[in-house]
Design an enzyme around this catalytic site. Structure first.
Site, PDB file in Angstrom:
ATOM      1  N   GLN A  87       0.819  -1.213   0.000  1.00 19.67           N
ATOM      2  CA  GLN A  87       0.000   0.000   0.000  1.00 19.67           C
ATOM      3  C   GLN A  87       0.861   1.275   0.000  1.00 19.67           C
ATOM      4  OE1 GLN A  87      -3.105   0.527  -0.609  1.00 19.67           O
ATOM      5  NE2 GLN A  87      -3.432  -1.658  -0.893  1.00 19.67           N
ATOM      6  N   SER A  88       2.047   1.184  -0.535  1.00 19.97           N
ATOM      7  CA  SER A  88       2.984   2.308  -0.481  1.00 19.97           C
ATOM      8  C   SER A  88       2.546   3.483  -1.352  1.00 19.97           C
ATOM      9  CB  SER A  88       4.369   1.845  -0.933  1.00 19.97           C
ATOM     10  OG  SER A  88       5.231   2.939  -1.119  1.00 19.97           O
ATOM     11  N   ASN A  89       2.446   4.648  -0.732  1.00 18.53           N
ATOM     12  CA  ASN A  89       2.231   5.878  -1.501  1.00 18.53           C
ATOM     13  C   ASN A  89       3.468   6.218  -2.319  1.00 18.53           C
ATOM     14  OD1 ASN A  89      -0.396   6.521  -0.237  1.00 18.53           O
ATOM     15  ND2 ASN A  89       0.840   6.764   1.602  1.00 18.53           N
TER      16      ASN A  89
END
Length: 359
Positions: A87-89
């Protein structure tokens, strides 16, 4: 009471304007009061809205990517390899920015698979090459980045490797530049804040702000809230990255030659404390105790803080970073340990609101 202004670097930011940069951020991003939240906490607050940087769904990572991608293009790279969690921005904005610059992104995530929601849904919708390390250990991404880079080189490609979070001196330069933007905005508003608060993950953003505060003579102290690493590790990383970014900004340092990549954080690589002719970089401050159940997992305190901000100011904070940092700021204000106007960096992360237990 406002904090006194400090002297900046005597040579100014000589090298910053001439440093190659890809234009990604639609700026300056807003700086505005948060009046209802200020009344609730009894402390004047300003929001620096880097959730509104203008590409994708916004976020702080675009600032560092401006310099990282410019260096990749300068070196003639045709791909970029980086990684983080599913879920890395960071990886989402890196992939999106790479595609805009016609550089092929390759993303390495820890774990074995991930549901198509939030940022992972956007990665897959864009057709980005996403690989999983097979291990739940976040550090497995580091070896995965190296392996993907080696595979691409063996195929005749020229990849540019970037560590997790884009946390390099070159990447941190994005928030040195943001500090000059913030200085101009504060001058226009006639504000002299005492503190600037943010979430600290890979620590590149705080490092850039530490260096930028020293070089611009900012009146505020930068206060990070760790949402990922132990406090001592954060402090070590910030010292090294801040010194490296400051050296690049004033023309006293270079991007590492001879390798295709943005560099790594290593103890002893760059000295910390002063820049060039003597401007001191403040010893970093990082608050612990706010990670909650774990990195990337929403906390009860963070969710309550995010709900308060949404209800009072109409601003959403992401559950993994911004919400936890705001929880710390709220607690410190209510305990009477915060004095004078404060800035809170809203760093983005909107896609994570729509993943798992995001809200």
């Amino acid at each position: 009471m406002t904090a006194p202004a400090r002297a900046g670097h005597p040579g100014g930011l000589a090298n910053l304007a001439s440093r190659p940069r890809v234009d990604l951020v639609v700026g300056p991003t807003p700086l505005h009061p948060a009046p209802r939240l200020s009344r609730e906490l009894g402390v004047p607050l300003l929001f620096k809205r880097d959730d509104l940087t203008g590409r994708g769904l916004g976020g702080n990572k675009l600032r560092g990517l401006e310099y990282i991608l410019a260096d990749a293009l300068r070196q003639g790279c045709d791909g970029l390899v980086t990684g983080a969690g599913p879920q890395s921005n960071w990886t989402m904005l890196a992939a999106l920015s790479c595609l805009r610059c016609q550089i092929e992104p390759h993303i390495v995530c820890y774990g074995t698979d991930a549901a198509s929601e939030g940022n992972m849904r956007l990665h897959r919708w864009l057709g980005v090459d996403v690989r999983f390390t097979g291990s739940p250990d976040r550090s497995s991404v580091d070896a995965g980045i190296e392996a993907a880079g080696a595979e691409l080189r063996a195929a005749g490609r020229r990849p540019y490797l970037v560590p997790r979070g884009g946390a390099t001196p070159l990447g941190a330069l994005g928030y040195v530049r943001a500090s000059t933007e913030l200085a101009a905005q504060l001058d226009a508003l006639g504000e002299q804040p005492a503190g600037l608060w943010l979430a600290a993950g890979s620590c590149g953003t705080q490092a850039g702000l530490q260096a930028g505060a020293a070089l611009t003579g900012a009146p505020y102290r930068v206060r990070g809230v760790t949402v990922s690493r132990p406090v001592p590790e954060c402090l070590d990383r910030i010292r090294v990255l801040a010194a490296g970014a400051a050296a690049l900004a004033v023309g006293a340092g270079t991007v590492g030659a001879g390798t295709v990549g943005a560099g790594t954080v290593g103890a002893g690589t760059v000295g910390a404390g002063t820049v060039g002719a003597g401007t001191a970089i403040d010893e970093p401050e990082v608050l612990g105790g706010w990670i909650g159940p774990g990195y990337g997992v929403p906390s009860a305190e963070g969710q309550a803080a995010a709900r308060l901000v949404a209800q009072t100011e109409g601003v959403f904070l992401d559950p993994a970073f911004g919400a936890k940092a705001m929880a710390a700021l709220i607690a410190e204000c209510r305990a009477g340990r915060v004095r004078g106007p404060q800035i809170f960096l809203v760093s983005g992360g909107a896609p994570t609101l729509f993943a798992g237990a995001g809200l």
